[in-house]
Enzyme design. Structure first.
Site, PDB file in Angstrom:
ATOM      1  N   ARG A   1       0.850  -1.205   0.000  1.00 29.22           N
ATOM      2  CA  ARG A   1       0.000   0.000   0.000  1.00 29.22           C
ATOM      3  C   ARG A   1       0.885   1.254   0.000  1.00 29.22           C
ATOM      4  O   ARG A   1       1.071   1.893  -1.015  1.00 29.22           O
ATOM      5  CB  ARG A   1      -0.958  -0.044   1.206  1.00 29.22           C
ATOM      6  CG  ARG A   1      -2.105   0.944   1.124  1.00 29.22           C
ATOM      7  CD  ARG A   1      -1.760   2.364   1.502  1.00 29.22           C
ATOM      8  NE  ARG A   1      -1.308   2.506   2.866  1.00 29.22           N
ATOM      9  CZ  ARG A   1      -0.785   3.635   3.351  1.00 29.22           C
ATOM     10  NH1 ARG A   1      -0.644   4.703   2.574  1.00 29.22           N
ATOM     11  NH2 ARG A   1      -0.379   3.705   4.607  1.00 29.22           N
TER      12      ARG A   1
ATOM     13  N   CYS B   1       4.218   9.164   0.115  1.00 25.28           N
ATOM     14  CA  CYS B   1       2.812   9.535  -0.045  1.00 25.28           C
ATOM     15  C   CYS B   1       2.713  10.588  -1.142  1.00 25.28           C
ATOM     16  O   CYS B   1       3.391  11.615  -1.077  1.00 25.28           O
ATOM     17  CB  CYS B   1       2.247  10.089   1.261  1.00 25.28           C
ATOM     18  SG  CYS B   1       0.585  10.738   1.048  1.00 25.28           S
TER      19      CYS B   1
HETATM   20  N1  COA Z   1     -13.151   4.733  -3.110  1.00 29.07           N
HETATM   21  C1  COA Z   1     -13.432   4.916  -4.406  1.00 29.07           C
HETATM   22  N2  COA Z   1     -14.086   6.009  -4.870  1.00 29.07           N
HETATM   23  C2  COA Z   1     -14.458   6.933  -3.959  1.00 29.07           C
HETATM   24  C3  COA Z   1     -14.191   6.800  -2.608  1.00 29.07           C
HETATM   25  C4  COA Z   1     -13.500   5.632  -2.175  1.00 29.07           C
HETATM   26  N3  COA Z   1     -13.189   5.427  -0.904  1.00 29.07           N
HETATM   27  N4  COA Z   1     -14.692   7.856  -1.957  1.00 29.07           N
HETATM   28  C5  COA Z   1     -15.255   8.662  -2.883  1.00 29.07           C
HETATM   29  N5  COA Z   1     -15.120   8.096  -4.097  1.00 29.07           N
HETATM   30  C6  COA Z   1     -15.597   8.594  -5.375  1.00 29.07           C
HETATM   31  C7  COA Z   1     -16.999   9.136  -5.345  1.00 29.07           C
HETATM   32  O1  COA Z   1     -17.915   8.091  -5.512  1.00 29.07           O
HETATM   33  C8  COA Z   1     -16.988  10.091  -6.519  1.00 29.07           C
HETATM   34  O2  COA Z   1     -17.048   9.352  -7.713  1.00 29.07           O
HETATM   35  P1  COA Z   1     -17.645   9.981  -9.069  1.00 29.07           P
HETATM   36  O3  COA Z   1     -16.734  11.120  -9.439  1.00 29.07           O
HETATM   37  O4  COA Z   1     -17.557   8.838 -10.030  1.00 29.07           O
HETATM   38  O5  COA Z   1     -19.023  10.400  -8.703  1.00 29.07           O
HETATM   39  C9  COA Z   1     -15.607  10.691  -6.442  1.00 29.07           C
HETATM   40  O6  COA Z   1     -14.798   9.732  -5.744  1.00 29.07           O
HETATM   41  C10 COA Z   1     -15.594  12.011  -5.695  1.00 29.07           C
HETATM   42  O7  COA Z   1     -16.223  11.841  -4.434  1.00 29.07           O
HETATM   43  P2  COA Z   1     -16.010  12.867  -3.252  1.00 29.07           P
HETATM   44  O8  COA Z   1     -16.694  12.360  -2.046  1.00 29.07           O
HETATM   45  O9  COA Z   1     -16.349  14.272  -3.730  1.00 29.07           O
HETATM   46  O10 COA Z   1     -14.475  12.702  -3.022  1.00 29.07           O
HETATM   47  P3  COA Z   1     -13.311  13.729  -3.213  1.00 29.07           P
HETATM   48  O11 COA Z   1     -13.061  14.043  -4.640  1.00 29.07           O
HETATM   49  O12 COA Z   1     -13.495  14.828  -2.248  1.00 29.07           O
HETATM   50  O13 COA Z   1     -12.064  12.799  -2.734  1.00 29.07           O
HETATM   51  C11 COA Z   1     -11.297  10.974  -1.357  1.00 29.07           C
HETATM   52  C12 COA Z   1     -12.033  12.308  -1.424  1.00 29.07           C
HETATM   53  C13 COA Z   1     -11.094  10.663   0.091  1.00 29.07           C
HETATM   54  C14 COA Z   1     -12.127   9.911  -2.034  1.00 29.07           C
HETATM   55  C15 COA Z   1      -9.942  11.101  -2.121  1.00 29.07           C
HETATM   56  O14 COA Z   1      -9.319  12.295  -1.753  1.00 29.07           O
HETATM   57  C16 COA Z   1      -9.030   9.946  -1.826  1.00 29.07           C
HETATM   58  O15 COA Z   1      -9.272   8.829  -2.248  1.00 29.07           O
HETATM   59  N6  COA Z   1      -7.946  10.183  -1.095  1.00 29.07           N
HETATM   60  C17 COA Z   1      -7.036   9.142  -0.691  1.00 29.07           C
HETATM   61  C18 COA Z   1      -5.641   9.634  -0.803  1.00 29.07           C
HETATM   62  C19 COA Z   1      -4.656   8.562  -0.415  1.00 29.07           C
HETATM   63  O16 COA Z   1      -4.813   7.395  -0.672  1.00 29.07           O
HETATM   64  N7  COA Z   1      -3.561   9.005   0.204  1.00 29.07           N
HETATM   65  C20 COA Z   1      -2.496   8.154   0.571  1.00 29.07           C
HETATM   66  C21 COA Z   1      -2.808   7.279   1.719  1.00 29.07           C
HETATM   67  S1  COA Z   1      -2.748   8.099   3.254  1.00 29.07           S
HETATM   68 ZN    ZN Z   2       3.516   6.159   5.419  1.00 19.89          ZN
END
Ligand code: COA
Ligand code: ZN
Length: 306
Positions: A13, A238
């Site tokens: 991951r 990250c």
């Molecule tokens: N898995 C897959 N898709 C997700 C999701 C998840 N956990 N959470 C939200 N989405 C999708 C929504 O369904 C939406 O899809 P669409 O565009 O097809 O309608 C889209 O993402 C946007 O949703 P929203 O709630 O507005 O999310 P966002 O754009 O504000 O993003 C996160 C928020 C949390 C989903 C995103 O920032 C993210 O995945 N971050 C993780 C970062 C990461 O992994 N960092 C390293 C590890 S610490």
């Molecule tokens: Zn880390």
């Protein structure tokens, strides 16, 4: 009998999420097999995050369904929100790790939530997971320093830790996400949390950006911490935390622990095999700080055998 230390492999991951080219699910599973063969029994196998945010994790559901079932081997899934929780559970996860950063800006950049929103989301998911019998960890990321806001006040980490335990987190992972911590700071952070909540409920997650990964692990160990994250070959970083280099390498951590008389159940030769698999699938030269020493020992043995 030697005291046990638990190593949670996060290479699949944290290690792979920043990698620029998509690594085939079969290759990820090959790395996992090599790590299991080395005796690793705990994995953060993937994250159920937005594939737009982290394309490398787009195969999380498929990967999770294909994880080999082996006695004593546990898999954890990182999740950022309730949708991630539901996707992880649907794929078969029984243990989830929520990610909450200690600062406003990193939460915004990482998961597009304010700190307050992120705390509420984490609490709601923790309560739900508890009610549904799913094991939980809450990470407090950027616990030593934030790439955007600089040094983080320990009081902020303590307050978030208290809140996450109160919401039902079984374990808190205190994470030095960008490897900016030092052993004195680590001793204070982990020592304080361990005294209040018990060392057995606290895990340590270090990055080796400034060559202090092992020293920080040792400082946490002295405070009674016995659960550590690490990544094979030091893979990692990250994408939303500039400056985060690789995690503390699993082989460095295991070697230090074994040399110091702790039991990990993990075999160094097996880890070295896993490093070669990680190198093959990422087309990268990898290896922890101990790699040069291992190579010199190989040469010595080869010369002696001639
Ligand atoms: N898995 C897959 N898709 C997700 C999701 C998840 N956990 N959470 C939200 N989405 C999708 C929504 O369904 C939406 O899809 P669409 O565009 O097809 O309608 C889209 O993402 C946007 O949703 P929203 O709630 O507005 O999310 P966002 O754009 O504000 O993003 C996160 C928020 C949390 C989903 C995103 O920032 C993210 O995945 N971050 C993780 C970062 C990461 O992994 N960092 C390293 C590890 S610490
Ligand atoms: Zn880390």
């Amino acid at each position: 009998m030697a005291e046990r230390v638990y190593v949670n492999e996060v290479g699949l991951r944290d290690g792979l999420q920043i990698h620029p080219h998509f690594i085939a699910t079969d290759d990820k599973l090959a790395l996992l097999d090599a790590l299991i063969a080395a005796g690793v029994t705990s994995f953060e196998a993937t994250s159920f995050v937005s594939p737009k945010a982290v394309p490398q994790m787009a195969d999380s559901a498929d990967l999770f369904k294909r994880l080999p079932v082996r006695p004593g081997v546990e898999y954890h899934a990182l999740i950022p929100n309730e949708k991630g929780y539901e996707r992880a559970i649907a794929a078969g996860a029984r243990s989830v790790a929520l990610v909450l950063a200690a600062t406003e800006t990193l939460n915004k950049r990482n998961i597009n939530m304010s700190l307050g929103e992120a705390v509420e989301v984490c609490k709601a998911v923790l309560r739900r997971a508890r009610a549904e019998g799913v094991a939980t960890r809450a990470y407090i990321a950027a616990a030593c320093a934030c790439p955007y806001e600089g040094k983080v006040a320990p009081a902020a980490v303590f307050a978030l830790t208290d809140e996450m335990f109160a919401a039902g987190a079984a374990d808190i992972g205190i994470a030095d996400t960008i490897g900016a911590g030092n052993p004195a700071q680590v001793a204070y952070l982990f020592g304080t949390v361990a005294k209040k909540h018990g060392a057995a409920r606290v895990s340590a997650h270090f990055h080796d950006t400034r060559a202090m990964g092992l020293t920080n692990a040792w400082a946490a160990l002295q405070e009674g911490i016995r659960r550590f994250d690490s990544s094979i070959g030091g893979l990692g970083g990250c994408p939303f935390a500039p400056g985060a280099s690789g995690n503390l390498a699993t082989e460095d951590l295991v070697f230090m622990l074994q040399e110091s008389g702790f039991e990990t159940g993990i075999d160094i030769a097996g880890l070295r095999q896993a490093v070669t698999v990680a190198e093959r699938i990422t087309s990268q030269h990898l290896g922890g700080r101990v790699a040069a020493y291992f190579a010199s020992q190989d040469k010595r043995r080869a010369a002696a055998a001639e």
